[in-house]
Scaffold this motif. Structure first.
Motif, PDB file in Angstrom:
ATOM      1  N   PRO A   1      21.659 -36.553  -5.188  1.00 54.59           N
ATOM      2  CA  PRO A   1      22.762 -36.315  -6.130  1.00 54.59           C
ATOM      3  C   PRO A   1      24.154 -36.376  -5.504  1.00 54.59           C
ATOM      4  O   PRO A   1      25.079 -36.866  -6.123  1.00 54.59           O
ATOM      5  CB  PRO A   1      22.447 -34.921  -6.680  1.00 54.59           C
ATOM      6  CG  PRO A   1      20.959 -34.813  -6.586  1.00 54.59           C
ATOM      7  CD  PRO A   1      20.602 -35.534  -5.310  1.00 54.59           C
ATOM      8  N   TRP A   2      24.297 -35.943  -4.260  1.00 56.00           N
ATOM      9  CA  TRP A   2      25.629 -36.012  -3.650  1.00 56.00           C
ATOM     10  C   TRP A   2      26.049 -37.455  -3.405  1.00 56.00           C
ATOM     11  O   TRP A   2      27.233 -37.784  -3.506  1.00 56.00           O
ATOM     12  CB  TRP A   2      25.720 -35.162  -2.368  1.00 56.00           C
ATOM     13  CG  TRP A   2      25.071 -35.735  -1.151  1.00 56.00           C
ATOM     14  CD1 TRP A   2      23.804 -35.511  -0.713  1.00 56.00           C
ATOM     15  CD2 TRP A   2      25.670 -36.618  -0.197  1.00 56.00           C
ATOM     16  NE1 TRP A   2      23.568 -36.196   0.442  1.00 56.00           N
ATOM     17  CE2 TRP A   2      24.697 -36.882   0.795  1.00 56.00           C
ATOM     18  CE3 TRP A   2      26.923 -37.209  -0.070  1.00 56.00           C
ATOM     19  CZ2 TRP A   2      24.935 -37.715   1.887  1.00 56.00           C
ATOM     20  CZ3 TRP A   2      27.167 -38.044   1.019  1.00 56.00           C
ATOM     21  CH2 TRP A   2      26.180 -38.288   1.972  1.00 56.00           C
ATOM     22  N   VAL A   3      25.080 -38.333  -3.117  1.00 52.67           N
ATOM     23  CA  VAL A   3      25.398 -39.744  -2.896  1.00 52.67           C
ATOM     24  C   VAL A   3      25.819 -40.380  -4.217  1.00 52.67           C
ATOM     25  O   VAL A   3      26.774 -41.164  -4.267  1.00 52.67           O
ATOM     26  CB  VAL A   3      24.203 -40.490  -2.258  1.00 52.67           C
ATOM     27  CG1 VAL A   3      24.485 -41.978  -2.127  1.00 52.67           C
ATOM     28  CG2 VAL A   3      23.855 -39.876  -0.904  1.00 52.67           C
ATOM     29  N   THR A   4      25.129 -40.025  -5.286  1.00 49.54           N
ATOM     30  CA  THR A   4      25.526 -40.516  -6.614  1.00 49.54           C
ATOM     31  C   THR A   4      26.940 -40.049  -6.938  1.00 49.54           C
ATOM     32  O   THR A   4      27.765 -40.824  -7.429  1.00 49.54           O
ATOM     33  CB  THR A   4      24.537 -40.013  -7.686  1.00 49.54           C
ATOM     34  OG1 THR A   4      23.228 -40.491  -7.361  1.00 49.54           O
ATOM     35  CG2 THR A   4      24.933 -40.483  -9.069  1.00 49.54           C
TER      36      THR A   4
ATOM     37  N   GLN B   1      34.468 -33.599  10.238  1.00 47.31           N
ATOM     38  CA  GLN B   1      33.366 -32.796   9.725  1.00 47.31           C
ATOM     39  C   GLN B   1      32.071 -33.414  10.228  1.00 47.31           C
ATOM     40  O   GLN B   1      31.674 -34.489   9.788  1.00 47.31           O
ATOM     41  CB  GLN B   1      33.387 -32.762   8.204  1.00 47.31           C
ATOM     42  CG  GLN B   1      32.283 -31.929   7.608  1.00 47.31           C
ATOM     43  CD  GLN B   1      32.451 -31.768   6.105  1.00 47.31           C
ATOM     44  OE1 GLN B   1      33.554 -31.862   5.573  1.00 47.31           O
ATOM     45  NE2 GLN B   1      31.351 -31.535   5.444  1.00 47.31           N
ATOM     46  N   VAL B   2      31.444 -32.723  11.171  1.00 44.05           N
ATOM     47  CA  VAL B   2      30.240 -33.221  11.823  1.00 44.05           C
ATOM     48  C   VAL B   2      29.037 -32.458  11.284  1.00 44.05           C
ATOM     49  O   VAL B   2      28.997 -31.228  11.347  1.00 44.05           O
ATOM     50  CB  VAL B   2      30.332 -33.024  13.349  1.00 44.05           C
ATOM     51  CG1 VAL B   2      29.059 -33.485  14.032  1.00 44.05           C
ATOM     52  CG2 VAL B   2      31.544 -33.738  13.916  1.00 44.05           C
ATOM     53  N   THR B   3      28.073 -33.182  10.739  1.00 44.82           N
ATOM     54  CA  THR B   3      26.793 -32.578  10.378  1.00 44.82           C
ATOM     55  C   THR B   3      25.826 -32.984  11.475  1.00 44.82           C
ATOM     56  O   THR B   3      25.499 -34.164  11.627  1.00 44.82           O
ATOM     57  CB  THR B   3      26.318 -33.041   8.990  1.00 44.82           C
ATOM     58  OG1 THR B   3      27.335 -32.723   8.030  1.00 44.82           O
ATOM     59  CG2 THR B   3      25.024 -32.351   8.603  1.00 44.82           C
TER      60      THR B   3
ATOM     61  N   GLU C   1      26.811 -27.644  10.568  1.00 42.78           N
ATOM     62  CA  GLU C   1      28.000 -28.342  10.084  1.00 42.78           C
ATOM     63  C   GLU C   1      29.181 -27.728  10.821  1.00 42.78           C
ATOM     64  O   GLU C   1      29.377 -26.520  10.802  1.00 42.78           O
ATOM     65  CB  GLU C   1      28.185 -28.171   8.577  1.00 42.78           C
ATOM     66  CG  GLU C   1      29.428 -28.912   8.094  1.00 42.78           C
ATOM     67  CD  GLU C   1      29.735 -28.627   6.652  1.00 42.78           C
ATOM     68  OE1 GLU C   1      29.439 -29.499   5.818  1.00 42.78           O
ATOM     69  OE2 GLU C   1      30.268 -27.537   6.365  1.00 42.78           O
ATOM     70  N   LEU C   2      29.929 -28.571  11.503  1.00 41.52           N
ATOM     71  CA  LEU C   2      31.066 -28.144  12.306  1.00 41.52           C
ATOM     72  C   LEU C   2      32.297 -28.901  11.831  1.00 41.52           C
ATOM     73  O   LEU C   2      32.271 -30.133  11.725  1.00 41.52           O
ATOM     74  CB  LEU C   2      30.801 -28.448  13.783  1.00 41.52           C
ATOM     75  CG  LEU C   2      29.477 -27.896  14.330  1.00 41.52           C
ATOM     76  CD1 LEU C   2      29.132 -28.556  15.658  1.00 41.52           C
ATOM     77  CD2 LEU C   2      29.547 -26.394  14.460  1.00 41.52           C
TER      78      LEU C   2
ATOM     79  N   GLU D   1      19.239 -26.553   1.135  1.00 36.59           N
ATOM     80  CA  GLU D   1      20.567 -25.996   1.398  1.00 36.59           C
ATOM     81  C   GLU D   1      21.552 -27.095   1.796  1.00 36.59           C
ATOM     82  O   GLU D   1      22.685 -27.137   1.317  1.00 36.59           O
ATOM     83  CB  GLU D   1      20.467 -24.937   2.504  1.00 36.59           C
ATOM     84  CG  GLU D   1      21.706 -24.090   2.635  1.00 36.59           C
ATOM     85  CD  GLU D   1      21.516 -22.963   3.634  1.00 36.59           C
ATOM     86  OE1 GLU D   1      22.426 -22.122   3.687  1.00 36.59           O
ATOM     87  OE2 GLU D   1      20.492 -22.911   4.352  1.00 36.59           O
ATOM     88  N   LEU D   2      21.125 -28.017   2.656  1.00 38.12           N
ATOM     89  CA  LEU D   2      21.968 -29.146   3.046  1.00 38.12           C
ATOM     90  C   LEU D   2      22.341 -29.982   1.825  1.00 38.12           C
ATOM     91  O   LEU D   2      23.516 -30.291   1.600  1.00 38.12           O
ATOM     92  CB  LEU D   2      21.256 -30.033   4.077  1.00 38.12           C
ATOM     93  CG  LEU D   2      21.966 -31.360   4.365  1.00 38.12           C
ATOM     94  CD1 LEU D   2      23.219 -31.147   5.198  1.00 38.12           C
ATOM     95  CD2 LEU D   2      21.028 -32.341   5.039  1.00 38.12           C
ATOM     96  N   LEU D   3      21.352 -30.344   1.020  1.00 32.08           N
ATOM     97  CA  LEU D   3      21.617 -31.214  -0.127  1.00 32.08           C
ATOM     98  C   LEU D   3      22.507 -30.525  -1.155  1.00 32.08           C
ATOM     99  O   LEU D   3      23.415 -31.156  -1.722  1.00 32.08           O
ATOM    100  CB  LEU D   3      20.303 -31.682  -0.737  1.00 32.08           C
ATOM    101  CG  LEU D   3      19.427 -32.533   0.203  1.00 32.08           C
ATOM    102  CD1 LEU D   3      18.101 -32.862  -0.464  1.00 32.08           C
ATOM    103  CD2 LEU D   3      20.150 -33.771   0.674  1.00 32.08           C
ATOM    104  N   ASP D   4      22.307 -29.235  -1.398  1.00 28.04           N
ATOM    105  CA  ASP D   4      23.173 -28.498  -2.330  1.00 28.04           C
ATOM    106  C   ASP D   4      24.593 -28.399  -1.795  1.00 28.04           C
ATOM    107  O   ASP D   4      25.562 -28.531  -2.551  1.00 28.04           O
ATOM    108  CB  ASP D   4      22.625 -27.089  -2.587  1.00 28.04           C
ATOM    109  CG  ASP D   4      21.358 -27.080  -3.426  1.00 28.04           C
ATOM    110  OD1 ASP D   4      21.026 -28.126  -4.033  1.00 28.04           O
ATOM    111  OD2 ASP D   4      20.691 -26.022  -3.459  1.00 28.04           O
TER     112      ASP D   4
END
Length: 192
Positions: free
Chosen positions: A74-77, A144-146, A183-184, A33-36
């Motif tokens: 994938p998000w880093v890419t 945006q704090v994770t 995530e805040l 869920e985090l990565l998506d």
């Protein structure tokens, strides 16, 4: 119209942006869920803003990854393929980043100009000292704090807000990812 600037940061509960321990990436707490969610955030058109140290760290991490490894996510890419501005007095272009430019000068002046000129939102992932200065100057619209569910009292590195100014935070959005990571998203206002 002024572009929205988001300071996007990962942290342990005790406020560290990294660690020297054996936790692994994401403090070992990443899930699908985090990565998506991260991939969806970075699919949006935006311009990345980095300081020199964060740019170097990202470039080194990406250069050391291999096809066989699970890095980069994938998000880093996707982040690497977004246009980027690197604020630095020490780096010179061209950079090993597909669409990055180096801008020399005072970070507050550079980002103030970017906010006025950019047609897309601005986002900075990491770049702690840069973003502390931008927050003090009133240029950060969203923090945006994770928040990963760990305390890294012995192995924590890079205290996120150490030496920064005082801020009041208005919570504008929150979510729980994978049942444990928060995530805040806050709107910061300098505390006077």
């Amino acid at each position: 119209m002024t572009a929205i600037y988001t300071f996007d940061v990962f942290t342990s509960l005790d406020g560290f942006g990294a660690h020297s321990g054996n936790w692994g990436g994401y403090w070992g707490k990443q899930g699908p869920e985090l990565l998506d969610h991260r991939l969806a955030l970075y699919k949006q058109e935006q311009r990345m803003v980095f300081g020199a140290n964060t740019y170097r760290a990202h470039a080194q991490m990406l250069a050391s990854s291999t096809e066989e490894s699970d890095m980069p996510d994938p998000w880093v890419t996707r982040m690497r393929n977004l246009p980027a501005t690197v604020v630095s007095t020490t780096l010179k272009g061209p950079l090993d980043w597909p669409d990055a430019t180096v801008v020399s000068g005072d970070a507050v002046d550079v980002v103030a100009r970017l906010k006025e000129e950019s047609e897309v939102p601005l986002r900075s992932h990491g770049s702690l000292s840069l973003n502390r200065a931008l927050m003090a100057a009133g240029l950060v619209d969203r923090v945006q704090v994770t928040l990963f569910p760990v305390i890294t009292g012995q192995t924590g590195l890079n205290p996120i807000f150490q030496g920064g100014a005082d801020f009041d935070l208005e919570l504008i959005e929150s979510r729980t990812l994978d049942g444990h990571t928060q995530e805040l998203i806050y709107r910061p206002t300098l505390h006077v």
